[in-house]
Enzyme design. Structure first.
Site, PDB file in Angstrom:
ATOM      1  N   ARG A  59       0.825  -1.214   0.000  1.00 53.73           N
ATOM      2  CA  ARG A  59       0.000   0.000   0.000  1.00 53.73           C
ATOM      3  C   ARG A  59       0.857   1.262   0.000  1.00 53.73           C
ATOM      4  O   ARG A  59       0.432   2.312  -0.482  1.00 53.73           O
ATOM      5  CB  ARG A  59      -0.992  -0.020   1.175  1.00 53.73           C
ATOM      6  CG  ARG A  59      -2.102  -1.031   0.975  1.00 53.73           C
ATOM      7  CD  ARG A  59      -3.059  -1.054   2.149  1.00 53.73           C
ATOM      8  NE  ARG A  59      -2.463  -1.569   3.372  1.00 53.73           N
ATOM      9  CZ  ARG A  59      -2.368  -2.865   3.686  1.00 53.73           C
ATOM     10  NH1 ARG A  59      -2.854  -3.774   2.888  1.00 53.73           N
ATOM     11  NH2 ARG A  59      -1.809  -3.251   4.815  1.00 53.73           N
ATOM     12  N   GLU A  96       4.398 -10.880  14.553  1.00 57.55           N
ATOM     13  CA  GLU A  96       3.868 -11.480  15.775  1.00 57.55           C
ATOM     14  C   GLU A  96       4.274 -12.955  15.851  1.00 57.55           C
ATOM     15  O   GLU A  96       4.694 -13.444  16.891  1.00 57.55           O
ATOM     16  CB  GLU A  96       2.352 -11.325  15.787  1.00 57.55           C
ATOM     17  CG  GLU A  96       1.789 -11.446  17.173  1.00 57.55           C
ATOM     18  CD  GLU A  96       0.302 -11.227  17.185  1.00 57.55           C
ATOM     19  OE1 GLU A  96      -0.230 -10.714  16.185  1.00 57.55           O
ATOM     20  OE2 GLU A  96      -0.309 -11.577  18.199  1.00 57.55           O
TER      21      GLU A  96
HETATM   22  P1  AMP Z   1       4.441  -2.761  11.698  1.00 57.73           P
HETATM   23  O1  AMP Z   1       5.694  -3.313  11.110  1.00 57.73           O
HETATM   24  O2  AMP Z   1       3.951  -3.544  12.877  1.00 57.73           O
HETATM   25  O3  AMP Z   1       4.551  -1.275  11.981  1.00 57.73           O
HETATM   26  O4  AMP Z   1       3.286  -2.955  10.618  1.00 57.73           O
HETATM   27  C1  AMP Z   1       3.131  -2.042   9.577  1.00 57.73           C
HETATM   28  C2  AMP Z   1       2.766  -2.715   8.284  1.00 57.73           C
HETATM   29  O5  AMP Z   1       1.760  -3.703   8.443  1.00 57.73           O
HETATM   30  C3  AMP Z   1       2.238  -1.688   7.301  1.00 57.73           C
HETATM   31  O6  AMP Z   1       2.795  -1.956   6.027  1.00 57.73           O
HETATM   32  C4  AMP Z   1       0.729  -1.877   7.325  1.00 57.73           C
HETATM   33  O7  AMP Z   1       0.192  -1.810   6.029  1.00 57.73           O
HETATM   34  C5  AMP Z   1       0.500  -3.262   7.937  1.00 57.73           C
HETATM   35  N1  AMP Z   1      -0.436  -3.245   9.075  1.00 57.73           N
HETATM   36  C6  AMP Z   1      -0.128  -3.579  10.354  1.00 57.73           C
HETATM   37  N2  AMP Z   1      -1.196  -3.501  11.162  1.00 57.73           N
HETATM   38  C7  AMP Z   1      -2.230  -3.084  10.386  1.00 57.73           C
HETATM   39  C8  AMP Z   1      -3.627  -2.780  10.656  1.00 57.73           C
HETATM   40  N3  AMP Z   1      -4.154  -2.888  11.881  1.00 57.73           N
HETATM   41  N4  AMP Z   1      -4.383  -2.335   9.611  1.00 57.73           N
HETATM   42  C9  AMP Z   1      -3.841  -2.214   8.383  1.00 57.73           C
HETATM   43  N5  AMP Z   1      -2.555  -2.496   8.071  1.00 57.73           N
HETATM   44  C10 AMP Z   1      -1.748  -2.927   9.052  1.00 57.73           C
END
Ligand code: AMP
Length: 174
Positions: A59, A96
């Site tokens: 995205r 996770e």
């Molecule tokens: P993080 O590495 O945990 O910061 O996760 C960020 C990535 O995961 C981004 O590329 C987001 O598009 C996706 N992502 C994680 N959690 C969500 C959520 N609750 N809703 C939408 N996209 C998410």
């Protein structure tokens, strides 16, 4: 004018129970919302004087590409493993359950170049830490991070404390 938040669809229990998925496809479907997001992101990218956009699959590509076009800036993709055809470097990051990996071409960033990293959403910040490391390994400077959404109840700020982080919408509870 509608608030930016009103363009985001909140989908409970996706991709699994207990997770709220913040769906930006509804933002893309409404030109007024997409433009509002891009206007704010453009303002931020100008303020940090970035000269290159690194966009995160998938995205992040949509926001990054639109910004690159309207700002006349070069665009670099950070991609899932095995997608980039030329020589790459990779960074692994924790999910996770298990790990994931992102790659960039070795010639995608030049030494000293000021890069802005673009994605739709910051959750734990793990993805962004990996992409910051890729940019820095190539000799680039992370001028800032631009996202549409941040889940501020998660501790990404600590992880990204070295960097300038900008987001347009904060969700402070799960
Ligand atoms: P993080 O590495 O945990 O910061 O996760 C960020 C990535 O995961 C981004 O590329 C987001 O598009 C996706 N992502 C994680 N959690 C969500 C959520 N609750 N809703 C939408 N996209 C998410």
């Amino acid at each position: 004018m509608n608030t930016l938040k009103s363009f985001i669809r909140e989908v409970p229990d996706f991709p699994k129970e207990g997770i709220v998925f913040y769906d930006v496809s509804t933002l893309f479907q409404q030109p007024e919302g997409f433009r509002q997001a891009l206007d704010a992101m453009e303002k931020y990218v100008r303020s940090i004087e970035a000269t290159k956009i690194v966009a995160i699959e998938s995205r992040g590509f949509i926001f990054g590409a639109a910004l690159a076009d309207r700002m006349n800036l070069p665009l670099v993709p950070a991609r899932k493993p095995g997608k980039l055809p030329f020589e790459t470097i990779a960074e692994e990051y924790a999910l996770e359950y298990g790990t994931d990996k992102l790659e960039m071409h070795v010639d995608a960033v030049e030494k000293g170049e000021r890069v802005v990293i673009v994605d739709d959403l910051i959750a734990t910040g793990g993805t962004l830490v990996a992409v910051c490391a890729l940019v820095e390994r190539l000799g680039g400077v992370v001028a800032g991070i631009s996202a549409v959404i941040a889940l501020t109840f998660l501790p990404f700020a600590e992880k990204l404390s070295k960097y300038d982080v900008n987001y347009l919408i904060a969700y402070d509870t799960e």
